[in-house]
Scaffold this motif. Structure first.
Motif, PDB file in Angstrom:
ATOM      1  N   ARG A  80     -10.518  -7.073   2.298  1.00 49.02           N
ATOM      2  CA  ARG A  80      -9.498  -8.174   1.582  1.00 49.02           C
ATOM      3  C   ARG A  80      -8.548  -7.499   0.845  1.00 49.02           C
ATOM      4  O   ARG A  80      -7.313  -8.361   0.584  1.00 49.02           O
ATOM      5  CB  ARG A  80     -10.745  -8.941   0.909  1.00 49.02           C
ATOM      6  N   HIS A  81      -8.284  -6.232   0.704  1.00 54.07           N
ATOM      7  CA  HIS A  81      -7.197  -5.709  -0.110  1.00 54.07           C
ATOM      8  C   HIS A  81      -6.208  -4.860   1.104  1.00 54.07           C
ATOM      9  O   HIS A  81      -5.503  -3.818   0.465  1.00 54.07           O
ATOM     10  CB  HIS A  81      -7.953  -4.652  -1.078  1.00 54.07           C
ATOM     11  N   HIS A  82      -6.176  -5.272   2.220  1.00 50.28           N
ATOM     12  CA  HIS A  82      -5.407  -4.383   2.845  1.00 50.28           C
ATOM     13  C   HIS A  82      -3.815  -4.515   2.842  1.00 50.28           C
ATOM     14  O   HIS A  82      -3.021  -3.733   3.283  1.00 50.28           O
ATOM     15  CB  HIS A  82      -5.772  -4.817   4.564  1.00 50.28           C
ATOM     16  N   TYR A  84      -0.214  -4.371   1.757  1.00 49.59           N
ATOM     17  CA  TYR A  84       0.368  -3.398   0.796  1.00 49.59           C
ATOM     18  C   TYR A  84       0.226  -3.174  -0.570  1.00 49.59           C
ATOM     19  O   TYR A  84      -0.528  -2.511  -1.296  1.00 49.59           O
ATOM     20  CB  TYR A  84       1.969  -3.197   1.449  1.00 49.59           C
ATOM     21  N   ASP A  85       0.570  -4.592  -1.050  1.00 49.60           N
ATOM     22  CA  ASP A  85       0.579  -4.594  -2.638  1.00 49.60           C
ATOM     23  C   ASP A  85      -0.994  -4.701  -3.123  1.00 49.60           C
ATOM     24  O   ASP A  85      -1.152  -4.297  -4.376  1.00 49.60           O
ATOM     25  CB  ASP A  85       1.247  -5.831  -3.204  1.00 49.60           C
ATOM     26  N   ALA A  86      -1.680  -5.339  -2.236  1.00 48.71           N
ATOM     27  CA  ALA A  86      -3.100  -5.636  -2.454  1.00 48.71           C
ATOM     28  C   ALA A  86      -3.957  -4.291  -2.569  1.00 48.71           C
ATOM     29  O   ALA A  86      -4.858  -3.999  -3.528  1.00 48.71           O
ATOM     30  CB  ALA A  86      -3.794  -6.692  -1.615  1.00 48.71           C
ATOM     31  N   ALA A  87      -3.516  -3.428  -1.552  1.00 48.77           N
ATOM     32  CA  ALA A  87      -3.972  -2.045  -1.425  1.00 48.77           C
ATOM     33  C   ALA A  87      -3.668  -1.389  -2.714  1.00 48.77           C
ATOM     34  O   ALA A  87      -4.562  -0.591  -3.417  1.00 48.77           O
ATOM     35  CB  ALA A  87      -3.651  -1.544  -0.307  1.00 48.77           C
ATOM     36  N   ILE A  88      -2.295  -1.246  -3.241  1.00 50.07           N
ATOM     37  CA  ILE A  88      -1.914  -0.697  -4.309  1.00 50.07           C
ATOM     38  C   ILE A  88      -2.722  -1.117  -5.501  1.00 50.07           C
ATOM     39  O   ILE A  88      -3.446  -0.271  -6.381  1.00 50.07           O
ATOM     40  CB  ILE A  88      -0.383  -0.817  -4.779  1.00 50.07           C
ATOM     41  N   ALA A  89      -3.067  -2.445  -5.565  1.00 48.79           N
ATOM     42  CA  ALA A  89      -3.597  -3.179  -6.880  1.00 48.79           C
ATOM     43  C   ALA A  89      -4.967  -2.606  -6.855  1.00 48.79           C
ATOM     44  O   ALA A  89      -5.919  -2.414  -7.618  1.00 48.79           O
ATOM     45  CB  ALA A  89      -3.526  -4.519  -6.912  1.00 48.79           C
ATOM     46  N   SER A  90      -5.905  -2.530  -5.385  1.00 47.50           N
ATOM     47  CA  SER A  90      -7.042  -2.208  -5.437  1.00 47.50           C
ATOM     48  C   SER A  90      -7.443  -0.804  -5.890  1.00 47.50           C
ATOM     49  O   SER A  90      -8.393  -0.618  -6.681  1.00 47.50           O
ATOM     50  CB  SER A  90      -7.346  -2.327  -3.885  1.00 47.50           C
ATOM     51  N   SER A 114      -9.107  -7.276  13.562  1.00 52.52           N
ATOM     52  CA  SER A 114      -8.289  -8.641  13.696  1.00 52.52           C
ATOM     53  C   SER A 114      -7.430  -9.200  12.639  1.00 52.52           C
ATOM     54  O   SER A 114      -6.711  -9.989  12.869  1.00 52.52           O
ATOM     55  CB  SER A 114      -9.521  -9.662  13.779  1.00 52.52           C
ATOM     56  N   GLN A 115      -7.520  -8.502  11.209  1.00 53.56           N
ATOM     57  CA  GLN A 115      -6.632  -9.118  10.399  1.00 53.56           C
ATOM     58  C   GLN A 115      -5.181  -8.216  10.627  1.00 53.56           C
ATOM     59  O   GLN A 115      -4.213  -8.841  10.285  1.00 53.56           O
ATOM     60  CB  GLN A 115      -6.864  -8.292   9.068  1.00 53.56           C
ATOM     61  N   GLY A 116      -5.129  -7.094  11.368  1.00 51.53           N
ATOM     62  CA  GLY A 116      -4.027  -6.456  11.675  1.00 51.53           C
ATOM     63  C   GLY A 116      -3.259  -5.719  10.530  1.00 51.53           C
ATOM     64  O   GLY A 116      -2.087  -5.687  10.997  1.00 51.53           O
ATOM     65  N   THR A 117      -4.084  -5.464   9.423  1.00 47.35           N
ATOM     66  CA  THR A 117      -3.183  -5.075   8.246  1.00 47.35           C
ATOM     67  C   THR A 117      -3.530  -3.622   7.643  1.00 47.35           C
ATOM     68  O   THR A 117      -3.070  -3.310   6.862  1.00 47.35           O
ATOM     69  CB  THR A 117      -3.203  -6.063   7.289  1.00 47.35           C
ATOM     70  N   TYR A 118      -4.543  -3.085   8.435  1.00 44.45           N
ATOM     71  CA  TYR A 118      -4.698  -1.607   8.136  1.00 44.45           C
ATOM     72  C   TYR A 118      -3.663  -0.684   8.091  1.00 44.45           C
ATOM     73  O   TYR A 118      -3.791   0.323   7.324  1.00 44.45           O
ATOM     74  CB  TYR A 118      -5.988  -1.106   8.864  1.00 44.45           C
ATOM     75  N   VAL A 119      -2.539  -0.777   8.829  1.00 42.69           N
ATOM     76  CA  VAL A 119      -1.363   0.100   8.781  1.00 42.69           C
ATOM     77  C   VAL A 119      -0.711  -0.129   7.254  1.00 42.69           C
ATOM     78  O   VAL A 119      -0.433   0.967   6.650  1.00 42.69           O
ATOM     79  CB  VAL A 119      -0.340  -0.290   9.801  1.00 42.69           C
ATOM     80  N   GLU A 120      -0.812  -1.285   6.771  1.00 46.12           N
ATOM     81  CA  GLU A 120      -0.046  -1.591   5.522  1.00 46.12           C
ATOM     82  C   GLU A 120      -1.038  -0.768   4.312  1.00 46.12           C
ATOM     83  O   GLU A 120      -0.455  -0.071   3.545  1.00 46.12           O
ATOM     84  CB  GLU A 120      -0.305  -3.098   5.150  1.00 46.12           C
ATOM     85  N   LEU A 125      -1.693   3.830   0.786  1.00 44.77           N
ATOM     86  CA  LEU A 125      -2.321   5.078   0.491  1.00 44.77           C
ATOM     87  C   LEU A 125      -1.324   6.334   0.376  1.00 44.77           C
ATOM     88  O   LEU A 125      -1.444   7.160  -0.669  1.00 44.77           O
ATOM     89  CB  LEU A 125      -3.622   5.574   1.247  1.00 44.77           C
ATOM     90  N   VAL A 126      -0.450   6.332   1.593  1.00 48.70           N
ATOM     91  CA  VAL A 126       0.672   7.442   1.544  1.00 48.70           C
ATOM     92  C   VAL A 126       1.367   7.440   0.390  1.00 48.70           C
ATOM     93  O   VAL A 126       1.454   8.497  -0.206  1.00 48.70           O
ATOM     94  CB  VAL A 126       1.386   7.234   2.948  1.00 48.70           C
ATOM     95  N   GLN A 127       1.623   6.186  -0.304  1.00 47.73           N
ATOM     96  CA  GLN A 127       2.576   6.277  -1.444  1.00 47.73           C
ATOM     97  C   GLN A 127       1.851   6.622  -2.733  1.00 47.73           C
ATOM     98  O   GLN A 127       2.505   7.315  -3.375  1.00 47.73           O
ATOM     99  CB  GLN A 127       3.150   4.650  -1.496  1.00 47.73           C
ATOM    100  N   LEU A 128       0.420   6.091  -2.740  1.00 46.27           N
ATOM    101  CA  LEU A 128      -0.393   6.422  -3.963  1.00 46.27           C
ATOM    102  C   LEU A 128      -0.261   7.784  -4.115  1.00 46.27           C
ATOM    103  O   LEU A 128      -0.568   8.321  -5.223  1.00 46.27           O
ATOM    104  CB  LEU A 128      -1.413   5.547  -3.860  1.00 46.27           C
ATOM    105  N   GLN A 129      -0.464   8.583  -2.885  1.00 47.39           N
ATOM    106  CA  GLN A 129      -0.861   9.961  -2.843  1.00 47.39           C
ATOM    107  C   GLN A 129       0.467  10.615  -3.247  1.00 47.39           C
ATOM    108  O   GLN A 129       0.573  11.707  -4.337  1.00 47.39           O
ATOM    109  CB  GLN A 129      -1.171  10.350  -1.510  1.00 47.39           C
TER     110      GLN A 129
END
Ligand SMILES: NC(=O)C1=CN([C@@H]2O[C@H](COP(=O)(O)OP(=O)(O)OC[C@H]3O[C@@H](n4cnc5c(N)ncnc54)[C@H](OP(=O)(O)O)[C@@H]3O)[C@@H](O)[C@H]2O)C=CC1
Ligand SMILES: O=C(O)C(=O)[C@@H](O)[C@H](O)C(=O)CO
Length: 279
Positions: A80-82, A84-90, A114-120, A125-129
């Motif tokens: 549910r956090h895939h 981009y912004d949700a992943a950073i917040a996660s 099926s969500q199609g957002t794992y690339v985001e 993660l690349v940015q967070l690193q």
């Protein structure tokens, strides 16, 4: 206390050759089990937002009094956090619950194609690193197709893919893909959980031959495949036993016999990454 060998990762860092799985350890008993694992010598704790035990992992880390840089803290971004912004917040939420400034390994838990957002999530993660909030970045339950897609998009190869891997599901194909791409194979449910083949001939005979337990044989099999297992045990004696797998070696025939326990559909709960949806 025996030192655990390490695996080199493609980003220049290392991971212990065995980690400690923390699901479903929660509450005071969960924290106590994690502290006992750290006392036994584990130096990597695997958690996830969805395990709802990141606070316990952080508490165990502090109670152990180990220097922060001696323990690898690994967590995962849920489906549910895939975005981009949700992943950073996660990831920021995980850091807060863990009480650490940086995780040492952060994974995307499932691809949920099926969500199609794992690339985001991978771009995040690349940015967070780059921003220093996570040390190593990787994925979990990704197939070759999912791996190719995120690598093509960002040019960044995951350090780790944590996949289901145990004697009933040895993942020969994915291990080959990982070797070709330079991704470390990490194994979830490494014993085979409730279907652990502790009494199967291939495992029991090797245990007798080497004077070790069936559980140790299975974990040694992982080590010899180049897989990084993260067994969970709430029992201090089994925690110690599961780490003590570097003083004996299985023969090639024993390794092959254990791999021969593979079943056509050996997955524990049918968690096919192409169809499994994890919230
Ligand atoms: N990325 C993903 O999608 C997933 C990741 N995971 C991760 O993988 C970790 C491990 O997986 P898990 O599903 O727990 O399965 P495991 O294969 O680690 O099996 C754990 C079970 O085996 C028992 N056990 C542990 N050591 C021994 C031993 N030496 N002899 C006999 N029994 C033993 C434990 O009991 P006891 O506690 O009583 O010792 C527990 O019931 C999880 O904690 C989690 O961190 C898991 C599933 C999916
Ligand atoms: O434990 C994990 O890490 C898992 O991914 C699985 O338990 C998964 O989340 C699940 O929902 C199994 O039904």
């Amino acid at each position: 206390m025996a030192r655990i060998p390490t695996y080199d990762l493609n980003d220049g860092t290392t991971l212990p050759a065995i980690g400690f799985g923390t699901y479903p350890l929660r509450g005071e008993d969960g924290t106590a089990a994690m502290v006992s694992a750290l006392e036994a010598g584990y130096r990597m704790l695997d958690t996830a937002v969805n395990y709802e035990n990141e606070a316990e992992v952080g508490e165990a880390l502090r109670r152990s009094s180990l220097p922060r840089d001696e323990v690898v803290v690994a967590s995962k971004i849920p489906g549910r956090h895939h975005a981009y912004d949700a992943a950073i917040a996660s990831v920021r939420g995980s850091l807060e619950r863990l009480g650490v400034e940086r995780t040492d390994l952060h994974l995307i838990h499932w691809p949920n194609p099926s969500q199609g957002t794992y690339v985001e999530a991978w771009r995040a993660l690349v940015q967070l690193q780059r921003d220093g909030l996570v040390r190593s970045i990787g994925v979990s339950n990704f197939t070759e197709e999912h791996l190719t897609r995120i690598i093509d998009d960002t040019g960044v190869v995951p350090a780790v893919n944590q996949v289901e891997l145990h004697p009933r599901f040895p993942q020969a194909g994915m291990r080959e893909v990982h070797a070709r791409l330079g991704v470390r194979t990490e194994a979830w449910s490494p014993m085979g959980k409730r279907r652990a083949p502790l009494e199967e001939r291939a495992v029991a005979d090797a245990a007798d031959a080497h004077g070790v337990s069936p559980g140790q044989v299975i974990l040694r099999w992982h080590v010899q495949l180049g897989s990084l297992p993260i067994p969970k045990s709430a029992d201090p004696q089994r925690q110690r036993e599961n780490l003590d797998v570097f003083g004996f070696e299985l023969s090639d025939e024993e390794v092959d016999a254990i791999s021969g326990l593979a079943e056509d559909d050996g997955r524990l709960f049918g968690g096919d990454p192409d169809t499994h949806e994890e919230r």
